[in-house]
Design a protein around this motif. Structure first.
Motif: not given
Length: 68
Positions: A57-62, A64-68
């Motif tokens: 989730k941290e990687y996706k947030a960093a 710009g992606g979604t966590t789904h």
């Protein structure tokens, strides 16, 4: 008098199923992201799995992606 309970039960069941599907999708994405199979992910302890989920989730947030 109309009994609304069956519709309510169906609505709650559908919502619960969606939560399960969302969790399965998340776990599958975490496994893919970490380079392991879903089975290998599920063999990890719950704490190890949650740590990988948080990293994902941290990687996706960093990025710009979604966590789904």
């Amino acid at each position: 008098m109309t009994n609304h309970r069956p519709a309510d039960v169906a609505t709650r069941a559908a919502a619960k199923a969606q939560v399960g599907e969302d969790r399965l999708r998340l776990l599958s994405n975490v496994a893919d992201w970490s380079g392991i199979s879903y089975g290998q992910l599920m063999l990890k302890s719950p704490a190890e799995r949650e740590a990988l989920i948080l990293e994902y989730k941290e990687y996706k947030a960093a990025n710009g992606g979604t966590t789904h």
